[in-house]
Design a protein around this motif. Structure first.
Motif, mmCIF file in Angstrom:
data_model
loop_
_atom_site.group_PDB
_atom_site.id
_atom_site.type_symbol
_atom_site.label_atom_id
_atom_site.label_comp_id
_atom_site.label_asym_id
_atom_site.label_seq_id
_atom_site.Cartn_x
_atom_site.Cartn_y
_atom_site.Cartn_z
ATOM 1 N N HIS A 57 5.261 -5.142 7.084
ATOM 2 C CA HIS A 57 4.266 -4.982 6.025
ATOM 3 C C HIS A 57 3.748 -3.546 6.003
ATOM 4 O O HIS A 57 3.678 -2.907 4.943
ATOM 5 C CB HIS A 57 3.123 -5.976 6.258
ATOM 6 N N HIS A 81 5.815 -1.764 -2.643
ATOM 7 C CA HIS A 81 4.478 -2.304 -2.405
ATOM 8 C C HIS A 81 4.479 -3.824 -2.502
ATOM 9 O O HIS A 81 3.851 -4.519 -1.706
ATOM 10 C CB HIS A 81 3.488 -1.700 -3.404
ATOM 11 N N SER A 85 3.604 -6.631 0.439
ATOM 12 C CA SER A 85 2.678 -7.757 0.303
ATOM 13 C C SER A 85 3.349 -9.078 0.666
ATOM 14 O O SER A 85 2.740 -9.953 1.290
ATOM 15 C CB SER A 85 2.141 -7.818 -1.136
ATOM 16 N N GLU A 107 -3.214 -15.122 -1.403
ATOM 17 C CA GLU A 107 -2.598 -13.807 -1.575
ATOM 18 C C GLU A 107 -1.442 -13.882 -2.570
ATOM 19 O O GLU A 107 -1.259 -12.967 -3.395
ATOM 20 C CB GLU A 107 -2.099 -13.294 -0.226
ATOM 21 N N ILE A 111 -1.112 -11.822 -6.022
ATOM 22 C CA ILE A 111 0.065 -11.018 -6.362
ATOM 23 C C ILE A 111 0.576 -11.378 -7.753
ATOM 24 O O ILE A 111 0.907 -10.495 -8.557
ATOM 25 C CB ILE A 111 1.170 -11.220 -5.311
ATOM 26 N N GLU A 115 0.439 -8.041 -10.079
ATOM 27 C CA GLU A 115 1.732 -7.348 -10.078
ATOM 28 C C GLU A 115 2.265 -7.076 -11.485
ATOM 29 O O GLU A 115 2.783 -5.967 -11.743
ATOM 30 C CB GLU A 115 2.751 -8.141 -9.265
ATOM 31 N N LYS A 161 -6.848 -5.330 -5.021
ATOM 32 C CA LYS A 161 -6.051 -4.597 -4.041
ATOM 33 C C LYS A 161 -6.886 -4.128 -2.857
ATOM 34 O O LYS A 161 -6.394 -4.036 -1.742
ATOM 35 C CB LYS A 161 -5.390 -3.388 -4.714
ATOM 36 N N GLU A 199 -3.341 1.117 2.193
ATOM 37 C CA GLU A 199 -3.485 0.484 0.875
ATOM 38 C C GLU A 199 -4.499 1.236 0.024
ATOM 39 O O GLU A 199 -4.333 1.370 -1.201
ATOM 40 C CB GLU A 199 -3.930 -0.967 1.050
#
Length: 266
Positions: A57, A81, A85, A107, A111, A115, A161, A199
């Motif tokens: 990660h 990225h 994740s 999570e 995303i 995203e 984020k 991040e």
């Protein structure tokens, strides 16, 4: 230097938050002290795969930062990225802790929410400059004037984020004890900690790109976005994960699509 730069920004954020809450707050270098403190703690490993996924990660996130800093392909940076994740999500699923699983579920939903906005942002930069290359974007006229709606869409997803209120449901310490991070400890958590600091640099580097060739404008946008996120974090309560997804699709995603549609017909 990205993890250390992110750690310094985190220290500034903690000072700003303390002032907004009428507290003295920790020293500016407190995040660095925390980093060294973690190195002294005894590491406890659940299993090798869990630790390996945490390291992957961090490495994938570091590579994505490198792509941006060396003027590479913006889509590659965003995809790296995303891969980063997903490594963290898999780490959460690889242990038996219900808090870790719940954090991984949240999570994944986060995303799925942010995203598409990041990908549409990259497409917007391509329509604005004719290239996905970060070097070309930073030598072109400011994208802030060319796609202001896209910049607003990015501002909306910044708290997700950065794990800030009202969009910090995936990490919610009061509910899921840190989510996917809960089973990391000592040196192994140090890797996750440095990934969180990295991040910060990744997120604000995307904001900086909207300044284009005007580097001073990019710096001002970063400062303004930083103060805005800190203000919202201190003035709002956490919302549920389903509200997070709904809010992002109703606001940020719609703004991003409108920005792309408007640029196509200009």
């Amino acid at each position: 230097m990205a993890p250390f730069l992110g750690t310094f920004v985190s220290g500034i954020d903690r000072r700003v938050r303390a002032r907004m809450q009428r507290r003295v707050g920790p020293p500016l270098l407190q995040p660095f002290y925390d980093m060294f403190k973690l190195l002294d703690k005894r590491p406890m490993m659940v299993h090798g795969l869990h630790v390996s996924l945490g390291a992957m990660h961090f490495i994938a996130l570091w590579v994505s930062i490198g792509i941006i800093m060396f003027g590479g392909h913006l889509l590659y940076a965003i995809f790296m990225h995303l891969l980063s994740s997903l490594f963290l999500v898999l780490a959460g699923y690889s242990v038996r802790s219900p808090f870790s699983h719940l954090g991984a579920n949240r999570e994944l939903l986060a995303i799925a929410a942010y995203e598409p906005v990041l990908i549409l942002m990259a497409v917007g930069f391509y329509l604005h400059t004719g290239s996905f290359e970060v070097g070309v974007i930073l030598s072109s006229p400011s994208a802030l004037w060319g796609m202001p709606l896209m910049f607003l869409a990015l501002l909306i997803i910044l708290p997700i984020k950065l794990k800030k209120s009202p969009f910090d449901a995936p990490e919610a310490h009061q509910e899921v004890v840190g989510g996917v991070e809960v089973e990391f400890s000592g040196t192994f958590y140090e890797v996750i900690y440095m990934a969180k600091m990295t991040e910060i640099v990744f997120v604000y580097s995307l904001v900086f790109l909207f300044g284009g060739a005007f580097l001073w404008l990019g710096a001002l946008l970063v400062i303004a976005a930083f103060l805005l996120v800190s203000g919202v974090d201190n003035a709002s309560a956490r919302i549920r994960i389903d509200h997070l997804v709904r809010t992002v699709y109703i606001s940020a995603f719609v703004l991003a699509v409108l920005a792309i549609g408007g640029m196509r017909y200009v």
